[in-house]
Design a protein around this motif. Structure first.
Motif, PDB file in Angstrom:
ATOM      1  N   ALA A 143       8.709   0.343   9.588  1.00  0.00           N
ATOM      2  CA  ALA A 143       7.659  -0.539   9.081  1.00  0.00           C
ATOM      3  C   ALA A 143       6.289   0.037   9.414  1.00  0.00           C
ATOM      4  CB  ALA A 143       7.804  -1.930   9.697  1.00  0.00           C
ATOM      5  N   PRO A 144       5.298  -0.186   8.552  1.00  0.00           N
ATOM      6  CA  PRO A 144       3.942   0.304   8.837  1.00  0.00           C
ATOM      7  C   PRO A 144       3.399  -0.312  10.122  1.00  0.00           C
ATOM      8  CG  PRO A 144       4.151  -0.352   6.532  1.00  0.00           C
ATOM      9  CD  PRO A 144       5.385  -0.832   7.229  1.00  0.00           C
ATOM     10  N   LEU A 145       2.569   0.455  10.819  1.00  0.00           N
ATOM     11  CA  LEU A 145       1.899  -0.012  12.033  1.00  0.00           C
ATOM     12  C   LEU A 145       0.399  -0.002  11.780  1.00  0.00           C
ATOM     13  CD1 LEU A 145       3.932   1.966  14.737  1.00  0.00           C
ATOM     14  CD2 LEU A 145       4.311  -0.365  13.908  1.00  0.00           C
TER      15      LEU A 145
ATOM     16  N   THR B 204       1.739   4.731   8.058  1.00  0.00           N
ATOM     17  CA  THR B 204       2.964   4.454   7.303  1.00  0.00           C
ATOM     18  C   THR B 204       3.619   5.770   6.902  1.00  0.00           C
ATOM     19  OG1 THR B 204       3.853   3.237   5.411  1.00  0.00           O
ATOM     20  CG2 THR B 204       1.766   4.370   5.091  1.00  0.00           C
ATOM     21  N   SER B 205       4.796   5.668   6.315  1.00  0.00           N
ATOM     22  CA  SER B 205       5.504   6.862   5.849  1.00  0.00           C
ATOM     23  C   SER B 205       6.422   6.476   4.700  1.00  0.00           C
ATOM     24  CB  SER B 205       6.310   7.501   6.993  1.00  0.00           C
ATOM     25  OG  SER B 205       7.345   6.632   7.413  1.00  0.00           O
TER      26      SER B 205
ATOM     27  N   LEU C  76      12.337  19.893 -13.215  1.00  0.00           N
ATOM     28  CA  LEU C  76      11.871  19.327 -11.949  1.00  0.00           C
ATOM     29  C   LEU C  76      11.564  17.850 -12.134  1.00  0.00           C
ATOM     30  CD1 LEU C  76       9.495  22.161 -10.627  1.00  0.00           C
ATOM     31  CD2 LEU C  76      11.882  21.733 -10.030  1.00  0.00           C
ATOM     32  N   GLU C  77      12.100  17.044 -11.251  1.00  0.00           N
ATOM     33  CA  GLU C  77      11.875  15.597 -11.281  1.00  0.00           C
ATOM     34  C   GLU C  77      11.570  15.128  -9.856  1.00  0.00           C
ATOM     35  OE1 GLU C  77      14.791  13.846 -14.618  1.00  0.00           O
ATOM     36  OE2 GLU C  77      15.800  14.878 -12.955  1.00  0.00           O
ATOM     37  N   TRP C  78      10.746  14.088  -9.770  1.00  0.00           N
ATOM     38  CA  TRP C  78      10.357  13.563  -8.455  1.00  0.00           C
ATOM     39  C   TRP C  78      10.598  12.067  -8.397  1.00  0.00           C
ATOM     40  CZ3 TRP C  78       7.749  17.555 -10.782  1.00  0.00           C
ATOM     41  CH2 TRP C  78       7.563  18.712 -10.016  1.00  0.00           C
ATOM     42  N   GLY C  79      10.911  11.635  -7.197  1.00  0.00           N
ATOM     43  CA  GLY C  79      11.068  10.201  -6.943  1.00  0.00           C
ATOM     44  C   GLY C  79      10.598   9.894  -5.523  1.00  0.00           C
ATOM     45  N   ALA C  80      10.374   8.654  -5.267  1.00  0.00           N
ATOM     46  CA  ALA C  80       9.881   8.244  -3.945  1.00  0.00           C
ATOM     47  C   ALA C  80      10.581   6.965  -3.518  1.00  0.00           C
ATOM     48  CB  ALA C  80       8.367   8.045  -3.971  1.00  0.00           C
ATOM     49  N   SER C  81      10.665   6.782  -2.210  1.00  0.00           N
ATOM     50  CA  SER C  81      11.258   5.558  -1.661  1.00  0.00           C
ATOM     51  C   SER C  81      10.610   5.263  -0.312  1.00  0.00           C
ATOM     52  CB  SER C  81      12.778   5.713  -1.501  1.00  0.00           C
ATOM     53  OG  SER C  81      13.078   6.771  -0.617  1.00  0.00           O
ATOM     54  N   ASP C  82      10.616   3.999   0.043  1.00  0.00           N
ATOM     55  CA  ASP C  82      10.024   3.597   1.321  1.00  0.00           C
ATOM     56  C   ASP C  82      10.877   4.070   2.487  1.00  0.00           C
ATOM     57  OD1 ASP C  82       7.989   2.372  -0.045  1.00  0.00           O
ATOM     58  OD2 ASP C  82       8.895   0.368   0.050  1.00  0.00           O
ATOM     59  N   ASP C  83      10.214   4.261   3.602  1.00  0.00           N
ATOM     60  CA  ASP C  83      10.908   4.647   4.826  1.00  0.00           C
ATOM     61  C   ASP C  83      11.424   3.391   5.526  1.00  0.00           C
ATOM     62  OD1 ASP C  83      11.889   6.059   6.921  1.00  0.00           O
ATOM     63  OD2 ASP C  83      10.041   7.159   7.334  1.00  0.00           O
ATOM     64  N   GLU C  84      12.376   3.579   6.428  1.00  0.00           N
ATOM     65  CA  GLU C  84      12.903   2.445   7.176  1.00  0.00           C
ATOM     66  C   GLU C  84      11.892   1.916   8.190  1.00  0.00           C
ATOM     67  OE1 GLU C  84      16.538   3.602   8.963  1.00  0.00           O
ATOM     68  OE2 GLU C  84      17.623   3.860   7.061  1.00  0.00           O
TER      69      GLU C  84
ATOM     70  N   ILE D  37       0.835  -1.211   0.000  1.00  0.00           N
ATOM     71  CA  ILE D  37       0.000   0.000   0.000  1.00  0.00           C
ATOM     72  C   ILE D  37       0.866   1.256   0.000  1.00  0.00           C
ATOM     73  CG2 ILE D  37      -1.638   1.323   1.393  1.00  0.00           C
ATOM     74  CD1 ILE D  37      -2.913  -1.308   2.221  1.00  0.00           C
ATOM     75  N   THR D  38       1.953   1.260   0.779  1.00  0.00           N
ATOM     76  CA  THR D  38       2.787   2.458   0.870  1.00  0.00           C
ATOM     77  C   THR D  38       3.393   2.811  -0.486  1.00  0.00           C
ATOM     78  OG1 THR D  38       3.332   1.877   3.161  1.00  0.00           O
ATOM     79  CG2 THR D  38       4.727   3.504   2.068  1.00  0.00           C
TER      80      THR D  38
END
Length: 641
Positions: free
Chosen positions: A551-553, A566-567, A541-549, A491-492
């Motif tokens: 874990a979702p609660l 989550t984050s 302008l460019e964008w990217g995303a990555s998961d956080d360290e 989901i994140t």
């Protein structure tokens, strides 16, 4: 004899409650010294006897004693060596040493697990009604054995089963003795009479002569009473008190010593007649009332005895032995008893929240990240670390939102006995104009404090799904659970893709767009609008995303879905399209990047926290995941190249 027996029985009854009365308390004393620093007294031990317990702990130095649920206390003790106290057959406290490591222990007091804390120096007295399922944990000075002088007292409902029968028998015999005494007194009074006669009795011949003379019409004595007078001519009392004999009466001799003529009527004689009548009536009334009073006294004594005996409880009478109870384990009687316990209670969370407010407020004022780390962790701590860094160089930059100072609107603890543990809460502000915040805490292990991991503002107009009460709590789910509409670990990244690509993302159909304020603020449409601004005409302008360290609660809702916190991080990269063009780094980004302008470009990283309402796997077709809260903050910035 009855009186003597009654006094003996009453004396024995009084002795049952005085001289021979059992003690008011049951005391169990620790007979040996613990070898380890921790002493554990379980709820089963504390309930060896009925009633409220009083624990007295005496030592030469400081004493720490805490009360917590069994699984919390044992979780905190862990592998450490400790002593367990129990009540043996002789009603003394025996120790059982539990081997373990001898590593230094953290401070016992001040933990989030405890229901109560008792601290003192020299002696601590703890009145408590500790139920089964809770334990008392005692610790002395660091590195020293636990206090050896420990005493537990219980109130003793002293039973004297002979008191009631002895008192009853004594009162009955006392009443019987009094009754016999009154009967003997009455008999004595009736048998008592005059010792001599006041006049001789008339013979039969004399009585016949008197009757004969009366028939022959002889004149009656002048002292005789007329036929209409209610009083007889000569009453017994008058006969006894007069010296005249019946013969004198028969001969017509006056009894008053006169010549036989009628006594003259005087005022004194007229006045004395009513007085005599009143005296006669008074004597008659007293004569009737005396037996009544005696009978009333005979009735009053048993009544008083009965009233006195009504105050004698069952502990003063013999009773049959209680029926043997079954040793079978008690069956749960409510839903709460069949589920795992909640991670913490409402009162515990109140302390956690107050401590978090205090720590964050002090840290925000002093820009002290170490103080903030006492109650923050994960994304929440990372965001403040960056904020403190930029504010330390530019005091005009705004601080992050503090911890809400209003009431707890919703509390949802996890159902668990193990760690880590999760707690979600919705807390408002005293300023009603501010939107409520969702706070997500996590406790990594039993000796750690709860720390705030996520803090998100609730979206306007969005309704949270129904959840269980704080006393029941909610279960957590693993990241790959098939019980939700989509897997939590997907989901994140799926939502991050939607923010970057919009409707072109393969995950766009997963999420509800209507009411999604975060997508409106930083989604694909907002990014396209930013590109069109004049200041970015010569920038790429460019964008990217990555998961956080982190874990979702998540915690389960009533309908089978879940609230998922989550984050992730989103990076904006701005580079010049032409040579000679410089990219400006504003405010905090410039401080973090170390430059205000760069001809190679600036890369800025933002942290995004999101709270999702995820439907269950069996939800109707077309049901989508909804964003119910979010927050965004600057996390990092650097110069490209």
């Amino acid at each position: 004899m009855s009186l003597v027996l009654s006094l003996v029985l009453l004396g024995l009854a009084i002795g049952q409650r005085t001289v021979w009365a059992p003690p008011d308390t049951i005391v169990s004393q620790l007979e040996e010294s613990p070898d380890s620093q921790l002493l554990l007294i379980s709820g089963e031990t504390m309930n060896a006897h009925d009633g409220r317990q009083t624990v007295t702990i005496t030592a030469d130095g400081p004493i720490n004693a805490v009360v917590g649920r069994d699984h919390d206390v044992l979780g905190w003790v862990g592998d450490a060596a400790h002593s367990v106290a129990s009540i043996d057959d002789t009603q003394t406290m025996a120790l059982e040493e539990q081997a373990g490591n001898e590593e230094p222990l953290p401070e016992l007091a001040g933990g989030d697990l405890w229901i109560e804390e008792h601290l003192g120096e020299g002696e601590v007295r703890i009145p408590i009604d500790l139920p089964v399922g809770y334990s008392l944990l005692v610790a002395g000075e660091p590195g020293q054995a636990a206090p050896a002088d420990v005493r537990v007292e219980w109130p003793f409902d002293a039973k004297t089963p002979l008191f009631g029968p002895l008192l009853t028998a004594g009162l009955v015999l006392l009443a019987l003795a009094l009754l016999l005494f009154l009967l003997a007194l009455r008999r004595h009074r009736r048998s008592r009479g005059p010792q001599r006669r006041s006049h001789r009795e008339l013979s039969r011949a004399e009585r016949r002569a008197l009757r004969r003379e009366a028939r022959e019409g002889l004149p009656r004595p002048q002292g005789a009473v007329a036929a209409g007078d209610a009083r007889p001519a000569l009453e017994p009392a008058d006969a006894e008190g007069s010296d005249a004999s019946p013969a004198d009466v028969a001969d017509g001799t006056p009894v008053d010593g006169t010549d036989g003529s009628a006594p003259a009527s005087t005022d004194e004689g007229t006045a004395s007649a009513p007085d005599d009548a009143e005296q006669d009536r008074g004597r008659a009334e007293r004569t009737v009332a005396a037996p009544r009073r005696r009978r009333l006294g005979l009735v009053a004594l048993p009544v008083i005895a009965v009233v006195g005996l009504t105050g004698c409880g069952p502990q003063y009478w013999p009773s049959a032995e209680p029926a043997a109870t079954s040793d079978a384990a008690p069956q749960p009687t409510s839903l709460e008893e069949t589920l795992p316990p909640v991670a913490l209670t409402e009162s515990q969370f109140t302390r956690v929240l107050e401590s978090t407010r205090e720590a964050v407020a002090e840290a925000d004022e002093a820009l002290d990240i170490e103080r903030a780390a006492d109650r923050l962790a994960g994304p929440a701590l990372d965001a403040r670390r960056t904020n403190y860094e930029v504010r330390s160089q530019n005091g005009e930059l705004p601080a992050l939102q503090g911890i809400p100072d209003g009431d707890v609107e919703l509390l949802l603890p996890q159902q668990t006995e193990v760690w880590p543990r999760t707690v979600m809460a919705v807390v408002g502000w005293e300023d009603g104009a501010q939107a409520q915040s969702t706070l997500v805490f996590q406790q990594t292990d039993a000796r750690a404090d709860y720390r705030l991991v996520y803090q998100m503002t609730l979206a306007s107009g969005v309704q949270l799904p129904a959840v269980a009460s704080p006393t029941i709590g909610a279960a957590s789910l693993p990241g790959d659970t098939p019980l939700l509409l989509h897997r939590p670990d997907e989901i994140t990244s799926g939502y991050a893709s939607v923010l970057l690509r919009g409707d072109e993302s393969e995950y766009a159909s997963w999420f509800q767009e209507e009411g999604d304020a975060l997508r409106e603020a930083v989604g694909r449409a907002a990014k396209d609008e930013l590109v069109q601004r004049p200041e970015f005409e010569l920038s790429l302008l460019e964008w990217g995303a990555s998961d956080d360290e982190q874990a979702p609660l998540m915690l389960v809702t009533n309908e089978g879905g879940a609230l998922l916190a989550t984050s992730f991080t989103e990076t904006q990269r701005a580079t010049p399209r032409e040579e000679g063009v410089e990219i400006e780094a504003r405010d905090g980004a410039g401080i973090l990047a170390g430059v205000e302008q760069s001809d190679t470009g600036i890369e800025t990283t933002y942290q995004i926290q999101v709270l999702f309402a995820v439907p269950p796997a069996g939800a109707p077709e077309g049901t989508q995941i909804q964003v119910v809260g979010y927050s965004q903050s600057l996390l990092d910035a650097r110069e490209v190249g």
